[in-house]
Motif scaffolding. Structure first.
Motif, PDB file in Angstrom:
ATOM      1  N   GLN A  60       0.823  -1.201   0.000  1.00  0.00           N
ATOM      2  CA  GLN A  60       0.000   0.000   0.000  1.00  0.00           C
ATOM      3  C   GLN A  60       0.871   1.272   0.000  1.00  0.00           C
ATOM      4  O   GLN A  60       0.549   2.265  -0.655  1.00  0.00           O
ATOM      5  CB  GLN A  60      -0.927   0.000   1.221  1.00  0.00           C
ATOM      6  N   GLY A  61       1.991   1.225   0.731  1.00  0.00           N
ATOM      7  CA  GLY A  61       2.909   2.359   0.748  1.00  0.00           C
ATOM      8  C   GLY A  61       3.489   2.653  -0.622  1.00  0.00           C
ATOM      9  O   GLY A  61       3.666   3.816  -1.011  1.00  0.00           O
ATOM     10  N   PHE A  62       3.759   1.589  -1.365  1.00  0.00           N
ATOM     11  CA  PHE A  62       4.290   1.748  -2.716  1.00  0.00           C
ATOM     12  C   PHE A  62       3.288   2.472  -3.610  1.00  0.00           C
ATOM     13  O   PHE A  62       3.633   3.402  -4.346  1.00  0.00           O
ATOM     14  CB  PHE A  62       4.628   0.365  -3.288  1.00  0.00           C
ATOM     15  N   VAL A  63       2.012   2.068  -3.527  1.00  0.00           N
ATOM     16  CA  VAL A  63       0.970   2.697  -4.341  1.00  0.00           C
ATOM     17  C   VAL A  63       0.793   4.164  -3.931  1.00  0.00           C
ATOM     18  O   VAL A  63       0.670   5.050  -4.778  1.00  0.00           O
ATOM     19  CB  VAL A  63      -0.358   1.922  -4.203  1.00  0.00           C
ATOM     20  N   LEU A  64       0.804   4.423  -2.616  1.00  0.00           N
ATOM     21  CA  LEU A  64       0.669   5.796  -2.148  1.00  0.00           C
ATOM     22  C   LEU A  64       1.799   6.683  -2.670  1.00  0.00           C
ATOM     23  O   LEU A  64       1.572   7.822  -3.083  1.00  0.00           O
ATOM     24  CB  LEU A  64       0.660   5.831  -0.621  1.00  0.00           C
ATOM     25  N   ALA A  65       3.022   6.153  -2.625  1.00  0.00           N
ATOM     26  CA  ALA A  65       4.179   6.920  -3.092  1.00  0.00           C
ATOM     27  C   ALA A  65       4.000   7.340  -4.539  1.00  0.00           C
ATOM     28  O   ALA A  65       4.226   8.501  -4.903  1.00  0.00           O
ATOM     29  CB  ALA A  65       5.453   6.099  -2.930  1.00  0.00           C
ATOM     30  N   GLN A  66       3.579   6.412  -5.384  1.00  0.00           N
ATOM     31  CA  GLN A  66       3.415   6.728  -6.805  1.00  0.00           C
ATOM     32  C   GLN A  66       2.318   7.762  -7.026  1.00  0.00           C
ATOM     33  O   GLN A  66       2.473   8.694  -7.825  1.00  0.00           O
ATOM     34  CB  GLN A  66       3.089   5.448  -7.586  1.00  0.00           C
ATOM     35  N   LYS A  67       1.225   7.642  -6.286  1.00  0.00           N
ATOM     36  CA  LYS A  67       0.114   8.579  -6.473  1.00  0.00           C
ATOM     37  C   LYS A  67       0.493   9.983  -5.984  1.00  0.00           C
ATOM     38  O   LYS A  67       0.132  10.990  -6.612  1.00  0.00           O
ATOM     39  CB  LYS A  67      -1.131   8.070  -5.754  1.00  0.00           C
ATOM     40  N   LEU A  68       1.215  10.050  -4.876  1.00  0.00           N
ATOM     41  CA  LEU A  68       1.639  11.358  -4.370  1.00  0.00           C
ATOM     42  C   LEU A  68       2.669  11.999  -5.302  1.00  0.00           C
ATOM     43  O   LEU A  68       2.649  13.215  -5.520  1.00  0.00           O
ATOM     44  CB  LEU A  68       2.210  11.211  -2.960  1.00  0.00           C
ATOM     45  N   ARG A  69       3.569  11.198  -5.861  1.00  0.00           N
ATOM     46  CA  ARG A  69       4.547  11.730  -6.826  1.00  0.00           C
ATOM     47  C   ARG A  69       3.842  12.262  -8.072  1.00  0.00           C
ATOM     48  O   ARG A  69       4.205  13.314  -8.610  1.00  0.00           O
ATOM     49  CB  ARG A  69       5.547  10.644  -7.212  1.00  0.00           C
ATOM     50  N   ASN A  70       2.818  11.510  -8.522  1.00  0.00           N
ATOM     51  CA  ASN A  70       2.072  11.953  -9.701  1.00  0.00           C
ATOM     52  C   ASN A  70       1.344  13.264  -9.460  1.00  0.00           C
ATOM     53  O   ASN A  70       1.012  13.992 -10.396  1.00  0.00           O
ATOM     54  CB  ASN A  70       1.075  10.878 -10.135  1.00  0.00           C
ATOM     55  N   ALA A  71       1.105  13.561  -8.176  1.00  0.00           N
ATOM     56  CA  ALA A  71       0.438  14.814  -7.817  1.00  0.00           C
ATOM     57  C   ALA A  71       1.437  15.954  -7.662  1.00  0.00           C
ATOM     58  O   ALA A  71       1.055  17.074  -7.292  1.00  0.00           O
ATOM     59  CB  ALA A  71      -0.350  14.632  -6.523  1.00  0.00           C
ATOM     60  N   GLY A  72       2.712  15.679  -7.941  1.00  0.00           N
ATOM     61  CA  GLY A  72       3.721  16.728  -7.918  1.00  0.00           C
ATOM     62  C   GLY A  72       4.462  16.871  -6.605  1.00  0.00           C
ATOM     63  O   GLY A  72       5.149  17.874  -6.392  1.00  0.00           O
ATOM     64  N   LEU A  73       4.361  15.886  -5.709  1.00  0.00           N
ATOM     65  CA  LEU A  73       5.037  15.936  -4.420  1.00  0.00           C
ATOM     66  C   LEU A  73       6.316  15.114  -4.451  1.00  0.00           C
ATOM     67  O   LEU A  73       6.412  14.118  -5.177  1.00  0.00           O
ATOM     68  CB  LEU A  73       4.105  15.411  -3.317  1.00  0.00           C
ATOM     69  N   LYS A  74       7.298  15.534  -3.664  1.00  0.00           N
ATOM     70  CA  LYS A  74       8.567  14.795  -3.565  1.00  0.00           C
ATOM     71  C   LYS A  74       8.424  13.746  -2.458  1.00  0.00           C
ATOM     72  O   LYS A  74       8.223  14.102  -1.281  1.00  0.00           O
ATOM     73  CB  LYS A  74       9.726  15.742  -3.270  1.00  0.00           C
ATOM     74  N   VAL A  75       8.518  12.494  -2.829  1.00  0.00           N
ATOM     75  CA  VAL A  75       8.241  11.404  -1.899  1.00  0.00           C
ATOM     76  C   VAL A  75       9.380  10.400  -1.893  1.00  0.00           C
ATOM     77  O   VAL A  75       9.790   9.903  -2.947  1.00  0.00           O
ATOM     78  CB  VAL A  75       6.920  10.680  -2.256  1.00  0.00           C
ATOM     79  N   GLU A  76       9.902  10.101  -0.717  1.00  0.00           N
ATOM     80  CA  GLU A  76      10.920   9.070  -0.544  1.00  0.00           C
ATOM     81  C   GLU A  76      10.243   7.847   0.072  1.00  0.00           C
ATOM     82  O   GLU A  76       9.615   7.930   1.139  1.00  0.00           O
ATOM     83  CB  GLU A  76      12.037   9.552   0.373  1.00  0.00           C
ATOM     84  N   LEU A  77      10.340   6.710  -0.593  1.00  0.00           N
ATOM     85  CA  LEU A  77       9.776   5.451  -0.100  1.00  0.00           C
ATOM     86  C   LEU A  77      10.909   4.589   0.433  1.00  0.00           C
ATOM     87  O   LEU A  77      11.826   4.242  -0.297  1.00  0.00           O
ATOM     88  CB  LEU A  77       9.043   4.725  -1.227  1.00  0.00           C
ATOM     89  N   ASP A  78      10.857   4.262   1.710  1.00  0.00           N
ATOM     90  CA  ASP A  78      11.893   3.417   2.301  1.00  0.00           C
ATOM     91  C   ASP A  78      11.709   1.985   1.797  1.00  0.00           C
ATOM     92  O   ASP A  78      10.663   1.361   2.021  1.00  0.00           O
ATOM     93  CB  ASP A  78      11.805   3.458   3.832  1.00  0.00           C
ATOM     94  N   LEU A  79      12.694   1.491   1.091  1.00  0.00           N
ATOM     95  CA  LEU A  79      12.632   0.148   0.490  1.00  0.00           C
ATOM     96  C   LEU A  79      13.498  -0.858   1.232  1.00  0.00           C
ATOM     97  O   LEU A  79      13.727  -1.961   0.734  1.00  0.00           O
ATOM     98  CB  LEU A  79      13.079   0.221  -0.977  1.00  0.00           C
ATOM     99  N   SER A  80      13.952  -0.496   2.414  1.00  0.00           N
ATOM    100  CA  SER A  80      14.924  -1.341   3.109  1.00  0.00           C
ATOM    101  C   SER A  80      14.307  -2.567   3.765  1.00  0.00           C
ATOM    102  O   SER A  80      14.993  -3.571   3.956  1.00  0.00           O
ATOM    103  CB  SER A  80      15.645  -0.523   4.182  1.00  0.00           C
ATOM    104  N   GLY A  81      13.026  -2.492   4.133  1.00  0.00           N
ATOM    105  CA  GLY A  81      12.421  -3.587   4.888  1.00  0.00           C
ATOM    106  C   GLY A  81      12.914  -3.652   6.317  1.00  0.00           C
ATOM    107  O   GLY A  81      12.671  -4.646   7.019  1.00  0.00           O
ATOM    108  N   SER A  82      13.600  -2.626   6.784  1.00  0.00           N
ATOM    109  CA  SER A  82      14.156  -2.604   8.142  1.00  0.00           C
ATOM    110  C   SER A  82      13.047  -2.423   9.174  1.00  0.00           C
ATOM    111  O   SER A  82      11.890  -2.102   8.854  1.00  0.00           O
ATOM    112  CB  SER A  82      15.150  -1.446   8.282  1.00  0.00           C
TER     113      SER A  82
END
Length: 426
Positions: free
Chosen positions: A340-362
């Motif tokens: 769900q976080g991945f989908v949110l990141a893409q939608k927020l980026r498409n809206a013109g926002l700078k979004v960093e998605l943590d992909l570490s799984g930490s």
């Protein structure tokens, strides 16, 4: 096995530095576009004869510094050592003069010269430059100087100085050349080796020598301003008056001749007192005879180039460019939450926002630390509970204020989110 490294005189521009380059390019593009200059992109290599004829075979650039090679068609090609000759070749080849009026062009990209590498000077270096082709009006000279000043000032540079000179027309230069050779010849044995070589080949370049003894000798050399004809003198006086009208301060420097043979009339450099020995960040001048010299029609022109490496060094030193930071840093843990976080990141980026998605799984703790180090304005948090309920925790980093929102609600309030980001940036 030996390590493969970048060739001496070249360097990688790493991600933490690229932001400075992009900032410079954005500022330059905006200011030049507002003045109706159009970008042109020319090849990185050209026929060697273009630079021999354009820059001048007696110059150090052609004689010592060019990267020249034979291709499989047995043609002599050269990696471009500067940008003007290629732009002029394109101007002639594509008959850009046919559209009438003045052509206003700008470019950016790598250039190549075999020089001794040092801070701010590489063998592969980068420039932003402009060319105004088709006007001999003194207003053209001052326009390009003003645009360069605007770019550097907008970037936040303060301790700048403009050096100005006129090298006259061909007849003026020949008279001055004869006078300079006559003055320097008795001192030939006291000149540095390069200047001795230049005495008959390219004597004006001796004025630009960095050798202390040669500089002392040149202090009493005749001034080129004493050899300007009536038309050249009038042109130069008008340039100075227009600069005064704009409130642009300058210093006359009769020793400023620039390193390329095609310059005529106005020559100038903009220097920074914050750069030490390699102080010049922009240099240029008028080149009224170059286009006809390369086979085109008589076309008076003027241009300049800004050295990107030196400018980046200066901005880093002055810390005038903000670090690129995310608006939102998404922290997620668990298979469903991460999806769900991945989908949110893409939608927020498409809206013109700078979004960093943590992909570490930490673990959450490590992700929160990275979110804090990123400088993000807000953190979006998803765990198992949030994933199950289709919600997020929105945490404003500066105040530590945290609210729970439906994911759909978050995405439906983009305009409100942007306003809140602006408030939390302050």
């Amino acid at each position: 096995m030996a390590k493969i490294q970048a060739i001496r005189g070249t360097r990688d521009i790493l991600p933490e530095e690229v932001g400075y380059w992009q900032h410079i390019e954005t500022v330059a593009s905006t200011i030049l576009s507002n003045a109706l200059y159009q970008e042109i992109r020319t090849p990185i290599f050209e026929e060697t004869s273009l630079f021999e004829r354009g820059i001048g075979e007696a110059t150090d650039v052609v004689g010592k510094e060019m990267y020249t090679f034979m291709d499989r068609g047995d043609r002599s090609l050269t990696l471009r050592p500067e940008g003007t000759a290629g732009v002029v070749r394109s101007f002639i080849q594509h008959n850009l003069a046919a559209s009438g009026g003045v052509q206003k062009l700008w470019y950016k990209g790598p250039m190549f010269r075999y020089e001794r590498p040092q801070a701010g000077r590489q063998r592969q270096f980068h420039q932003i430059g402009l060319e105004l082709l088709g006007s001999r009006d003194p207003r053209a000279d001052v326009e390009v100087i003003a645009l360069a000043t605007d770019i550097l000032s907008t970037l936040g540079l303060k301790n700048l100085s403009l050096s100005l000179n006129s090298v006259g027309n061909g007849e003026d230069r020949q008279r001055y050349r004869d006078a300079l050779v006559s003055y320097l010849t008795p001192y030939k044995d006291q000149l540095d080796a390069d200047s001795q070589d230049r005495l008959n080949r390219n004597p004006l370049r001796i004025l630009d020598s960095k050798d202390q003894k040669t500089q002392e000798i040149c202090q009493n050399a005749p001034s080129i301003l004493e050899y300007l004809g009536e038309d050249s003198q009038k042109h130069f006086e008008q340039v100075q008056q227009l600069l005064n009208d704009l409130g642009v301060s300058y210093q006359l420097n009769p020793s400023l001749v620039r390193g390329l043979d095609y310059y005529t009339h106005t020559a100038f450099e903009i220097q920074s007192a914050d750069l030490g020995a390699q102080a010049t960040v922009c240099g240029g001048g008028r080149y009224d005879g170059l286009i006809s010299q390369l086979g085109g029609s008589e076309t008076p022109s003027i241009g300049w180039a800004i050295g990107m490496e030196r400018l980046v060094l200066l901005l880093q030193k002055l810390q005038t460019t903000p670090v690129l930071v995310p608006d939102f840093y998404i922290v997620s843990r668990g298979e469903k939450a991460e999806a769900q976080g991945f989908v949110l990141a893409q939608k927020l980026r498409n809206a013109g926002l700078k979004v960093e998605l943590d992909l570490s799984g930490s673990a959450f703790g490590k992700q929160f630390k990275r979110a804090d180090r990123s400088g993000a304005i807000a953190c979006i948090i998803l765990g198992d509970a949030e994933a199950e309920n289709q919600t997020v925790q929105l945490k404003w980093m500066a105040t530590q204020e945290q609210v729970s929102l439906l994911q759909a609600e978050l995405l439906s309030q983009i305009d409100d989110l942007k306003q809140q980001l602006t408030r939390h940036k302050k």
